[in-house]
Design a protein around this motif. Structure first.
Motif, PDB file in Angstrom:
ATOM      1  N   ALA A  49       0.904  -1.579  -0.167  1.00 45.13           N
ATOM      2  CA  ALA A  49       0.258  -0.174   0.478  1.00 45.13           C
ATOM      3  C   ALA A  49       0.703   0.973   0.338  1.00 45.13           C
ATOM      4  N   THR A  50       1.973   0.941   0.770  1.00 35.54           N
ATOM      5  CA  THR A  50       3.178   2.613   0.564  1.00 35.54           C
ATOM      6  C   THR A  50       3.479   2.614  -1.252  1.00 35.54           C
ATOM      7  N   SER A  51       3.352   2.367  -1.750  1.00 32.08           N
ATOM      8  CA  SER A  51       3.354   1.841  -3.269  1.00 32.08           C
ATOM      9  C   SER A  51       3.256   3.355  -3.703  1.00 32.08           C
ATOM     10  N   SER A  52       3.596   4.170  -4.268  1.00 31.44           N
ATOM     11  CA  SER A  52       2.681   5.012  -5.749  1.00 31.44           C
ATOM     12  C   SER A  52       2.783   4.439  -7.333  1.00 31.44           C
ATOM     13  N   CYS A  53       3.867   3.958  -6.903  1.00 26.81           N
ATOM     14  CA  CYS A  53       3.429   2.395  -8.405  1.00 26.81           C
ATOM     15  C   CYS A  53       2.840   1.622  -8.049  1.00 26.81           C
ATOM     16  N   SER A  54       1.319   2.268  -9.874  1.00 27.70           N
ATOM     17  CA  SER A  54      -0.071   0.145  -9.811  1.00 27.70           C
ATOM     18  C   SER A  54       0.948  -0.237  -9.989  1.00 27.70           C
ATOM     19  N   CYS A  55       0.593  -1.961  -9.500  1.00 33.42           N
ATOM     20  CA  CYS A  55       0.869  -3.197 -10.322  1.00 33.42           C
ATOM     21  C   CYS A  55      -0.362  -3.570 -10.884  1.00 33.42           C
ATOM     22  N   LEU A  56       0.250  -3.774 -11.895  1.00 33.03           N
ATOM     23  CA  LEU A  56      -1.082  -4.316 -12.995  1.00 33.03           C
ATOM     24  C   LEU A  56      -0.014  -6.052 -13.012  1.00 33.03           C
ATOM     25  N   PRO A  57      -1.626  -6.449 -13.917  1.00 33.71           N
ATOM     26  CA  PRO A  57      -1.479  -7.856 -14.974  1.00 33.71           C
ATOM     27  C   PRO A  57      -0.387  -8.090 -15.835  1.00 33.71           C
ATOM     28  N   ILE A  58       0.548  -8.730 -15.845  1.00 37.35           N
ATOM     29  CA  ILE A  58       0.971  -9.154 -17.012  1.00 37.35           C
ATOM     30  C   ILE A  58       1.048 -10.310 -17.931  1.00 37.35           C
ATOM     31  N   PRO A  59       0.298 -10.240 -18.636  1.00 39.47           N
ATOM     32  CA  PRO A  59      -0.945 -11.534 -18.862  1.00 39.47           C
ATOM     33  C   PRO A  59      -0.116 -13.193 -19.317  1.00 39.47           C
ATOM     34  N   GLU A  60      -0.613 -13.825 -19.160  1.00 35.74           N
ATOM     35  CA  GLU A  60      -0.029 -14.969 -19.963  1.00 35.74           C
ATOM     36  C   GLU A  60      -0.582 -15.292 -21.572  1.00 35.74           C
ATOM     37  N   ARG A  61      -0.234 -16.183 -21.885  1.00 39.51           N
ATOM     38  CA  ARG A  61      -0.772 -15.660 -23.196  1.00 39.51           C
ATOM     39  C   ARG A  61      -2.022 -16.496 -22.853  1.00 39.51           C
ATOM     40  N   GLY A  62      -3.088 -16.137 -24.305  1.00 33.12           N
ATOM     41  CA  GLY A  62      -4.310 -16.585 -24.242  1.00 33.12           C
ATOM     42  C   GLY A  62      -5.106 -15.579 -23.084  1.00 33.12           C
ATOM     43  N   HIS A  63      -4.788 -14.759 -22.610  1.00 36.54           N
ATOM     44  CA  HIS A  63      -5.092 -14.022 -21.212  1.00 36.54           C
ATOM     45  C   HIS A  63      -5.744 -12.461 -21.459  1.00 36.54           C
ATOM     46  N   GLU A  64      -4.807 -11.811 -22.534  1.00 38.79           N
ATOM     47  CA  GLU A  64      -4.394 -10.617 -22.434  1.00 38.79           C
ATOM     48  C   GLU A  64      -5.194 -10.116 -23.086  1.00 38.79           C
ATOM     49  N   LEU A  65      -6.512 -10.086 -23.332  1.00 33.42           N
ATOM     50  CA  LEU A  65      -7.656  -9.151 -23.650  1.00 33.42           C
ATOM     51  C   LEU A  65      -7.883  -8.858 -22.176  1.00 33.42           C
ATOM     52  N   ALA A  66      -8.585  -9.827 -21.106  1.00 33.14           N
ATOM     53  CA  ALA A  66      -8.944  -9.740 -20.179  1.00 33.14           C
ATOM     54  C   ALA A  66      -7.955  -9.102 -18.994  1.00 33.14           C
ATOM     55  N   CYS A  67      -6.934  -9.194 -18.962  1.00 32.98           N
ATOM     56  CA  CYS A  67      -5.674  -8.936 -18.421  1.00 32.98           C
ATOM     57  C   CYS A  67      -5.848  -7.182 -18.588  1.00 32.98           C
ATOM     58  N   PHE A  68      -5.785  -6.612 -20.230  1.00 32.39           N
ATOM     59  CA  PHE A  68      -5.872  -5.215 -20.796  1.00 32.39           C
ATOM     60  C   PHE A  68      -6.980  -4.742 -19.912  1.00 32.39           C
ATOM     61  N   VAL A  69      -8.551  -5.821 -19.840  1.00 36.20           N
ATOM     62  CA  VAL A  69      -9.800  -5.249 -19.384  1.00 36.20           C
ATOM     63  C   VAL A  69      -9.151  -4.351 -17.569  1.00 36.20           C
ATOM     64  N   ASP A  70      -8.553  -5.393 -17.428  1.00 38.61           N
ATOM     65  CA  ASP A  70      -8.264  -5.351 -15.955  1.00 38.61           C
ATOM     66  C   ASP A  70      -7.663  -4.213 -15.432  1.00 38.61           C
ATOM     67  N   GLY A  71      -6.529  -3.859 -16.401  1.00 37.90           N
ATOM     68  CA  GLY A  71      -5.290  -3.243 -15.932  1.00 37.90           C
ATOM     69  C   GLY A  71      -6.066  -2.011 -16.204  1.00 37.90           C
ATOM     70  N   THR A  72      -6.299  -1.580 -17.152  1.00 42.50           N
ATOM     71  CA  THR A  72      -7.210  -0.936 -18.014  1.00 42.50           C
ATOM     72  C   THR A  72      -8.017   0.248 -16.986  1.00 42.50           C
ATOM     73  N   LYS A  73      -8.766  -0.917 -16.695  1.00 49.42           N
ATOM     74  CA  LYS A  73      -9.817  -0.642 -15.742  1.00 49.42           C
ATOM     75  C   LYS A  73      -9.291   0.278 -13.811  1.00 49.42           C
ATOM     76  N   HIS A  74      -7.973  -0.610 -13.757  1.00 46.45           N
ATOM     77  CA  HIS A  74      -7.525  -0.013 -12.373  1.00 46.45           C
ATOM     78  C   HIS A  74      -7.013   1.824 -12.964  1.00 46.45           C
ATOM     79  N   LEU A  75      -6.482   1.116 -13.666  1.00 46.41           N
ATOM     80  CA  LEU A  75      -5.888   2.853 -14.306  1.00 46.41           C
ATOM     81  C   LEU A  75      -6.838   3.527 -14.673  1.00 46.41           C
ATOM     82  N   MET A  76      -7.937   3.490 -14.854  1.00 45.56           N
ATOM     83  CA  MET A  76      -9.147   4.750 -15.320  1.00 45.56           C
ATOM     84  C   MET A  76      -9.552   4.588 -13.376  1.00 45.56           C
ATOM     85  N   GLU A  77      -9.870   4.796 -12.556  1.00 47.44           N
ATOM     86  CA  GLU A  77     -10.460   4.481 -11.414  1.00 47.44           C
ATOM     87  C   GLU A  77      -8.749   5.184 -10.281  1.00 47.44           C
TER      88      GLU A  77
END
Length: 135
Positions: A49-77
């Motif tokens: 919680a002390t880090s100001s950097c966002s930790c976003l998922p680096i997807p495994e092959r085949g899971h790119e879209l789902a992780c890109f949705v999750d990561g960009t949603k986190h950035l939006m929020e």
């Protein structure tokens, strides 16, 4: 079956096949490149919680879209007010995932990853994934 009905069916099939391969490649590459150029976030990702950097998922092959949705949603929020480029990317990824439009990316609604990265690493993963499709 008359000729106009046949041409309607052929046109519908053609539109569906074109739509089925829509990946938004150039648009996504352009938006991601813009974010990378603007982004000053290159600090290491720490999952505390002390880090100001966002930790976003680096997807495994085949899971790119789902992780890109999750990561960009986190950035939006996290970014208030929301960056319109991030918002556009999020909605593009969400539409591609929901409609199964991009056949080149496997469709799994679950984001699976082994590592997380900072914003820059996440954006670079989006960029390289879509550059591979563009080849």
């Amino acid at each position: 079956m008359n000729a106009s009905m046949l041409s309607y069916i052929l046109l519908s099939c053609l539109l569906l096949s074109v739509q089925a391969e829509y990946c938004g490649v150039r648009e996504i590459i352009r938006y991601t490149q813009r974010l990378l150029d603007d982004s000053s976030v290159s600090c290491p990702c720490r999952q505390t919680a002390t880090s100001s950097c966002s930790c976003l998922p680096i997807p495994e092959r085949g899971h790119e879209l789902a992780c890109f949705v999750d990561g960009t949603k986190h950035l939006m929020e996290k970014n208030t007010p929301s960056n319109p480029v991030i918002t556009r990317l999020y909605w593009t990824f969400q539409a591609l995932l929901d409609r199964g439009l991009c056949k080149r990316l496997a469709h799994d609604n679950q984001c699976q990853y082994e590592v997380k990265g900072n914003v820059k690493e996440f954006l670079e993963k989006i960029l390289t994934t879509y550059q591979e499709i563009d080849k």
